[in-house]
Enzyme design. Structure first.
Site, PDB file in Angstrom:
ATOM      1  CE1 TYR A   1      -3.748   2.419   0.922  1.00  0.00           C
ATOM      2  CE2 TYR A   1      -2.198   3.320   2.095  1.00  0.00           C
ATOM      3  CZ  TYR A   1      -3.324   3.501   1.442  1.00  0.00           C
ATOM      4  OH  TYR A   1      -4.211   4.623   1.505  1.00  0.00           O
ATOM      5  CG  ASP A   2       3.037   2.363   3.561  1.00  0.00           C
ATOM      6  OD1 ASP A   2       2.229   2.844   3.634  1.00  0.00           O
ATOM      7  OD2 ASP A   2       3.960   1.723   4.261  1.00  0.00           O
TER       8      ASP A   2
ATOM      9  CD  GLU B   1       4.899   9.751  20.717  1.00  0.00           C
ATOM     10  OE1 GLU B   1       3.836   9.229  20.585  1.00  0.00           O
ATOM     11  OE2 GLU B   1       4.954  11.028  20.827  1.00  0.00           O
TER      12      GLU B   1
ATOM     13  CE  LYS C   1       2.632   4.711  11.625  1.00  0.00           C
ATOM     14  NZ  LYS C   1       1.817   3.683  11.413  1.00  0.00           N
TER      15      LYS C   1
ATOM     16  CG  ASP D   1       0.061  -2.627  12.840  1.00  0.00           C
ATOM     17  OD1 ASP D   1      -0.319  -1.502  12.091  1.00  0.00           O
ATOM     18  OD2 ASP D   1       0.327  -3.505  12.159  1.00  0.00           O
TER      19      ASP D   1
ATOM     20  CE1 TYR E   1      -2.092   9.913  18.202  1.00  0.00           C
ATOM     21  CE2 TYR E   1      -2.550   7.602  18.714  1.00  0.00           C
ATOM     22  CZ  TYR E   1      -2.721   8.727  17.713  1.00  0.00           C
ATOM     23  OH  TYR E   1      -3.744   8.388  16.980  1.00  0.00           O
TER      24      TYR E   1
ATOM     25  CE  LYS F   1       4.423   2.128   7.947  1.00  0.00           C
ATOM     26  NZ  LYS F   1       3.501   2.318   7.016  1.00  0.00           N
TER      27      LYS F   1
ATOM     28  CB  CYS G   1     -10.883 -37.241   8.366  1.00  0.00           C
ATOM     29  SG  CYS G   1      -9.548 -36.772   9.630  1.00  0.00           S
TER      30      CYS G   1
ATOM     31  CB  CYS H   1     -10.095 -40.967  11.325  1.00  0.00           C
ATOM     32  SG  CYS H   1     -11.373 -39.574  11.202  1.00  0.00           S
TER      33      CYS H   1
ATOM     34  CB  CYS I   1     -12.684 -34.547  10.798  1.00  0.00           C
ATOM     35  SG  CYS I   1     -12.795 -36.155  11.326  1.00  0.00           S
TER      36      CYS I   1
ATOM     37  CB  CYS J   1     -10.831 -37.837  14.514  1.00  0.00           C
ATOM     38  SG  CYS J   1      -9.387 -37.206  13.192  1.00  0.00           S
TER      39      CYS J   1
END
Length: 668
Positions: free
Chosen positions: A37-38, A117, A119, A121, A229, A317, A411, A414, A429, A434
């Site tokens: 995105y950046d 500081e 950053k 997320d 912040y 970043k 599965c 089993c 399953c 199992c």
């Protein structure tokens, strides 16, 4: 690039970034990584700089975030919640420093104090206090108008409903980042996968999804926390600088990140960033960079703002924690609740200092959406999950690819029936015998946060199953020394220790016993609520859905899971055998008149005599509170080895500091 090509590219980037903004901010379902995105955003900014006349009126470079969701009330911000300009290289940050000095008319070698500081997320929020009382809370939204999420924010224990100030300001608006720490995020995602629910891509999306719930009881189940912040509109108090602000608001009960630090110039900013890069993988929460702000509020006012971001701050970043490798195989894996999950076996590759050989694909729907196949070259990323995740496939035009792995018809463990429950993404399953489900349920039952049977780990559980000594969790309590002695490399002492650990587990707290049973949708927190509400297994087993949903934080889906569990004849028989074997769960309640009533403890450093969970439990059982940060309200700081900023803060504030031995003496 010529003008025509630039026109087309700007139009494409504008549409594409807006689409990703909607996915990220409004649906909490990002399709690309932050780094991707950046890169798109930076490319658009560069083109608009080169061809300013081509910038579209609705360019995403002119706005912050996404529009508020219609399902929430809208809250206008009295002052805009701006986004930050991003920097990706050291040169970007030095250029920022040069711009600050030029704008302020300072010499190039003049020092400027910066607040650095981590950053976080997470999800940006705004809290409004009037006369000290929490009045309203909202998301950032589009920067001008946010979504009103007051009731959800009230479920976060770190947010005081009343400021701890003798004379609180008439109006105080504070901004912060709500986040989900890594440990509960990993556990939460694993539980969602086992229950067939969509997973969260990273802690940030988990936090955003948790806060955007219409039912605050759902938000309350998730251990969100907050760091403050910045301030918004405020009347009745003034701060001289960012450091002044961060130093004073903890006294009111508002948490701040203790890793924030004022530095005297750009060289120290670089050193701080490098230090955070080194500490990044050791922190209990996810950070994706460092925020750098001019510390002085007077200088901030002189610098002012651009259309989208302040001139006095920048986010530096971190590089993405990604690597490219090859999918050597995709293997279906059966979990405790029968959910079958595709797991990618990778050609080993180093990602941020860790050698990675497996990556979760979460579920078949996710694998098909990303079109991941055996033999593909893929990008893997470490982003706070239990194991890394595959971000995307790198396609080579014209290259032959293998056929997609189909949903298993039976599965893989089993051979039992496989179903996909309507409304779930999980493939499950349903075979009661199992072996994979039995293995995972045994591991869960014996785990530290459940019955805590010390020494009974995965290796011994595999041997119990291969020797056909157990078929369910109740069989654990019938094991003998002679049976343990059949294990490879088993001696008298080790077998006696295992039997003693099994015996000791018989009196675990009721909440841990409930959690150990592995009831769908019942995690540790819900198990504690059930234990406190019903007081015994008998009462819980007889509870109706109406009685269960009368408990705050227990919704219809959880109630249905609990009643279905106790209606099952096989589960009833297992519980009967457990109780007959001498398992007698105890109920431990917080002592309202305990010796620590009204006292606040903070634990820091490496503890050797007890775990943090044990210490917290001791304090809470005696009526006290275990906090995560040090303030003037802290009564004691218990410091282990390598204690850092919390110990320094305690000494600055004159808070009594205890060693682990002194704390244990206090307990005795």
């Amino acid at each position: 690039m010529d003008r025509n090509a630039a026109t087309e590219r700007i139009a494409f980037l504008t549409r594409e970034i807006e689409r990703h903004n909607r996915l990220y901010y409004e649906k909490d379902m990002p399709e690309i990584t932050d780094a991707e995105y950046d890169a798109l955003f930076k490319e658009l900014q560069g083109l608009e700089t080169s061809f300013p006349e081509l910038a579209l009126p609705d360019s995403p470079t002119h706005r912050v975030g996404g529009k508020p969701l219609a399902k929430f009330s809208q809250v206008p911000h009295s002052t805009p919640m701006l986004s930050l300009e991003n920097g990706f290289t050291e040169q970007d940050i030095r250029d920022f420093d040069d711009r600050v000095k030029r704008f302020l008319g300072l010499a190039s070698d003049a020092p400027v104090a910066y607040m650095c500081e981590p950053k976080m997320d997470g999800l940006a929020v705004e809290l409004v206090y009037r006369a000290g009382l929490f009045e309203i809370g909202s998301t950032r939204g589009d920067g001008l108008v946010g979504e009103e999420i007051t009731e959800n924010l009230k479920t976060i224990k770190d947010i005081p409903l009343r400021l701890r100030a003798a004379n609180p300001p008439e109006l105080f608006t504070v901004r912060g980042e709500v986040y989900l720490p890594l440990a509960p995020f990993r556990k939460f995602n694993k539980e969602r996968e086992e229950e067939g629910l969509p997973f969260f891509a990273n802690p940030r999306n988990a936090a955003a999804g948790s806060l955007r719930q219409l039912d605050s009881r759902i938000t309350a189940k998730r251990p969100l926390t907050l760091f403050c912040y910045a301030q918004g509109e405020t009347r009745g108090i003034e701060f001289a600088s960012q450091s002044d602000f961060l130093n004073r608001i903890p006294e009111w009960g508002l948490p701040v990140n203790e890793l924030a630090k004022v530095v005297p110039g750009i060289e120290e900013v670089v050193s701080y960033y490098q230090g955070m890069m080194e500490r990044r993988d050791d922190l209990p929460y996810e950070i994706d960079g460092v925020v750098i702000k001019v510390d002085s509020y007077a200088l901030q006012r002189d610098l002012g703002e651009k259309s989208r971001s302040p001139r006095w701050a920048i986010a530096w970043k971190f590089p993405p924690r990604q690597a490219t490798t090859v999918v050597e195989d995709i293997v279906p894996q059966v979990g405790r609740t029968g959910v079958i999950t595709p797991v990618a076996h990778l050609k080993p590759v180093e990602v941020s200092g860790v050698m990675v050989a497996r990556a979760t694909l979460h579920n078949w729907e996710e694998m098909q959406r990303k079109d991941i196949r055996k033999g593909d070259t893929v990008v893997v990323e470490r982003a706070g999950d239990v194991i890394p995740a595959v971000v995307k496939v790198i396609t080579v035009e014209g290259a032959e690819r293998q056929e997609p792995l189909p949903i298993p018809a039976s599965c893989p463990e089993c051979g039992g029936e496989v179903v996909q429950v309507p409304g779930e993404v999980a493939v499950r399953c349903v075979g009661l015998a199992c072996p994979a489900q039995i293995r995972e349920s045994l591991k869960h039952f014996a785990s530290r946060r459940a019955m805590d049977i010390e020494g009974l780990g995965e290796k011994f559980i595999e041997q119990l199953l291969s020797l056909h000594l157990v078929k369910d969790v109740a069989d654990i309590y019938t094991l003998t020394k002679e049976e343990f002695m059949q294990f490879e490399r088993m001696g008298d002492k080790l077998s006696e220790n295992l039997l003693a650990a099994i015996e000791n587990s018989k009196t675990r707290e009721l909440s841990r016993f409930i959690f150990a049973l592995g009831i769908r949708n019942v995690g540790e927190h819900t198990a504690k609520l059930l234990a406190n509400a019903f007081g015994s297994m008998e009462n819980l087993a007889q509870a109706t859905e109406a009685e269960l949903t009368s408990i705050r934080e227990v919704g219809p889906q959880v109630a249905e899971s609990i009643t279905d569990f106790f209606k099952n004849k096989e589960n009833q028989e297992i519980i009967r055998r457990l109780l007959a074997a001498g398992v007698t769960p105890s109920v431990e309640e917080k002592r309202l008149g305990g010796r620590f009533t009204g006292k606040t403890f903070v634990f820091t450093g490496t503890l050797t005599r007890f775990t943090r969970d044990d210490a917290k439990k001791i304090v809470e059982l005696e009526g006290g509170h275990a906090a995560g940060s040090v303030s003037k309200k802290t009564d004691y700081v218990v410091a282990g080895s390598e204690a850092g900023s919390k110990l320094e803060k305690a000494r600055e504030l004159g808070v009594p500091v205890l060693t682990e031995d002194a704390f244990m003496d206090l307990v005795k």
